[in-house]
Design a protein around this motif. Structure first.
Motif, short mmCIF file in Angstrom:
data_model
loop_
_atom_site.label_atom_id
_atom_site.label_comp_id
_atom_site.label_asym_id
_atom_site.label_seq_id
_atom_site.Cartn_x
_atom_site.Cartn_y
_atom_site.Cartn_z
N CYS A 153 0.84 -1.21 0.00
CA CYS A 153 0.00 0.00 0.00
C CYS A 153 0.86 1.25 0.00
CB CYS A 153 -0.92 -0.01 1.22
SG CYS A 153 -2.24 -1.23 1.14
N TYR A 170 0.46 3.66 -3.16
CA TYR A 170 -0.36 4.84 -2.93
C TYR A 170 0.34 5.93 -2.15
CZ TYR A 170 -3.67 1.10 -3.96
OH TYR A 170 -4.31 0.04 -4.52
N PRO A 210 -1.51 11.36 -3.54
CA PRO A 210 -1.87 10.48 -4.65
C PRO A 210 -2.86 11.16 -5.58
CG PRO A 210 -2.02 9.35 -2.54
CD PRO A 210 -1.81 10.80 -2.24
N VAL A 243 -7.94 5.59 -3.55
CA VAL A 243 -7.09 5.07 -2.48
C VAL A 243 -7.90 4.80 -1.23
CG1 VAL A 243 -5.14 5.60 -0.96
CG2 VAL A 243 -5.01 6.16 -3.40
#
Length: 605
Positions: free
Chosen positions: A116, A120, A139, A145
């Motif tokens: 993650c 992101y 992001p 996200v």
């Protein structure tokens, strides 16, 4: 590449760790800049890594899970959904107990956080996961996200936080919980600052902050000192963020309760911080449920010092909220000094949450005894017995405070009345009509039901002793709980374990000694104010409890039990005969095992 793959499967952790680090460096140096090499790596290696996270060889699971967490963004992005699904599936326990491996689940949780962060997270936080700076570029798709985090990652971590696996090494599930706390904190810091100017994402971030802090507070008051220290450390990181404290309810009180430096952090192990956290945040509605569940586990644990501190912290917090402004502060018997409106609301909420937690953990080897001991503590030290609760389930607001992903799966196992009432609680439109609202009954009625359920087919002597003590406290309550409590005690008086029979008789004798006949079963359904027991019968019942050799022959115990039922005007409960379909079950002495000796010694028996 073959050498790296071979070392990823190596059984020694330090060799696996070196191979994981080398794989990350190798892919960034030789794979990411070449399209053909990247496509070949994805087809051969990555798909192999994802498909082997439940391999019978636990070394393969551990190494390949960590390998996925070391890969760069350009290799992860084309198959991001598959990688996340594979790692989330890897955090689930296998159906066969022999195939489970806690280290594999730990590696999957940490790899899930690393993936993650790589996919992101801003570049600055990829290089420094502990950074709380929000100056880097957010992001591009904040909504996307947040959807991934809330829809996939958060439910997975919430479920993994319920991992309390125990083997001969102890509570190995704590390793998974520590990894989950680390990943939750990292995700919250990663998203900090990225949702600015996006109202919907900001609201989702606030929800994530509440869930994360609630989970950390639960672990901060639980049994293991190492886990408590880790939870406190993560809470300090979150409060050090420039914008997150504004999203956390009670952030100033939380900041004041936490240790101020690294030296004071060791006080968590010596239980100095636990009372401060409880007194500061138990009254915060968003955190009452997780903190109460953590306190219940500590109150009923084998650590006598932790149990004492957690018990005092819970009672003092309830007493402080219940005392009227003119009452003496800090007194445990605050029910006699007056109760404020907020104190009454907290007691009602505590009663509802206690029953909700009990419903989720009914017959649980880990939580059954702590729940019995906590209920006993609350009955003896607070005025919680005056509360009324829903007849079929807990209050509708109780489940809302628990992690959304964890509550439905746990409550679905209860069935019957609990499931239907929980469904009504989760849908306000169903509970708005007065005709569908469950009737309210005294707390004692629900406590008797749950306590007697814990004793059925139970072979845990410690749990049976605690259930006996709790049922004795419920004997003076109004009917129907009085009759049900006495019937539960009559069953325990003929239990297979002599220790349980003797202890139950002693506790019931002590409970009946100061009572008057009118106090037995007075209340609903008794127009004459009592159960019809005369003073002579009450005295005879006390004498019978005193002179009978309850730890002797079971036939003598059954005969005395029948006489006692007649004296107390309570029908003899019908006990179901357990039909044995296999080999004859051997009844073992409750003090035979070394574990029983250690537990008794730890609690000071």
């Amino acid at each position: 590449q073959e050498a790296l793959d071979e070392n990823l499967r190596h059984p020694h952790p330090y060799i696996q760790k070196a191979a994981v680090q080398a794989l990350g460096l190798y892919t960034r140096a030789y794979i990411v800049d070449q399209a053909d090499a990247a496509a070949a790596f994805t087809e051969k290696q990555m798909h192999g890594y994802m498909s082997r996270l439940h391999d019978p060889n636990v070394a393969v699971r551990r190494g390949y899970a960590s390998a996925l967490g070391s890969l760069p963004r350009s290799l992860l992005a084309p198959v991001a959904g598959k990688v996340l699904d594979a790692l989330i599936d890897g955090t689930q326990q296998e159906e066969e107990v022999e195939e489970r491996d806690v280290d594999s689940r730990v590696n999957c949780v940490r790899a899930l956080g690393a993936v993650c962060l790589e996919l992101y997270g801003p570049e600055q936080q990829q290089q420094d996961p502990g950074s709380s700076s929000n100056s880097s570029t957010p992001p591009a798709d904040v909504q996307g996200v947040m959807a991934v985090v809330q829809g996939q990652v958060l439910p997975c971590l919430s479920q993994a936080l319920q991992d309390y696996t125990i083997d001969n090494r102890g509570d190995v599930g704590s390793w998974v919980r520590e990894a989950c706390m680390e990943v939750l904190t990292m995700l919250l810091l990663m998203l900090d600052g990225s949702c600015t100017g996006v109202p919907q994402a900001q609201a989702q971030l606030a929800d994530l902050a509440v869930v994360t802090v609630g989970a950390l507070l639960k672990q901060a008051v639980e049994r293991i000192a190492r886990v408590r220290e880790a939870a406190i450390s993560h809470l300090k990181k979150l409060l050090a963020s420039p914008s997150l404290p504004a999203l956390i309810p009670g952030a100033p009180a939380l900041h004041a309760a936490l240790p101020t430096d690294t030296v004071e952090l060791t006080g968590v192990a010596s239980l100095e911080t636990l009372p401060r956290l409880v007194s500061a945040l138990l009254l915060e509605p968003a955190f009452t449920a997780p903190m109460l569940e953590g306190l219940i586990a500590s109150i009923g644990g084998v650590d006598a010092s932790l149990s004492k501190v957690a018990s005092a912290a819970l009672v003092d917090a309830l007493a402080a909220s219940s005392s009227s402004p003119s009452a003496e502060p800090g007194g445990i018997g605050s029910e006699q000094t007056g109760v404020t409106a907020s104190g009454a609301l907290l007691l009602d909420r505590t009663a509802d949450l206690l029953l909700e937690i009990w419903s989720r953990h009914a017959k649980s080897p880990r939580m059954a005894t702590p729940l019995l001991r906590t209920a006993h503590l609350l009955l003896t030290k607070t005025s919680i017995l005056s509360c009324t609760v829903a007849a079929a389930s807990t209050a509708s607001g109780a489940a809302a405070s628990a992690p959304a992903s964890a509550v439905p799966s746990q409550q679905a196992q209860e069935g019957g009345e609990a499931s239907s009432s929980t469904a009504a609680a989760q849908h306000p439109s169903c509970s708005a009509a007065p005709s569908t609202s469950p009737p309210h009954v005294p707390l004692s009625t629900r406590l008797v039901e749950l306590t007697r359920a814990e004793t059925r087919q139970c072979t845990d002597v410690t749990r049976l002793l605690d259930a006996s003590a709790l049922l004795c406290l419920l004997v003076p309550t109004p009917n129907p709980s009085h009759t049900s409590a006495v019937q539960g005690l009559l069953v325990l008086l003929v239990n297979r374990y002599p220790k349980v029979r003797r202890y139950t008789a002693e506790q019931l004798y002590v409970q009946l000694l100061p009572l008057e006949p009118a106090e037995l079963g007075a209340g609903a359904g008794n127009q004459e104010g009592g159960s019809g027991v005369s003073a002579e019968n009450l005295e005879a019942a006390q004498e019978l409890l005193l002179v009978t050799s309850w730890d002797g022959s079971i036939d003598i115990a059954k005969e005395a039990r029948d006489q006692l039922a007649g004296l107390l005007k309570v029908p003899v409960p019908a006990v179901k005969a357990v039909t044995s379909t296999g080999a004859k079950k051997v009844v073992r002495d409750e003090n035979e095992s070394y574990a029983a000796l250690i537990e008794s010694f730890a609690r000071g028996f």
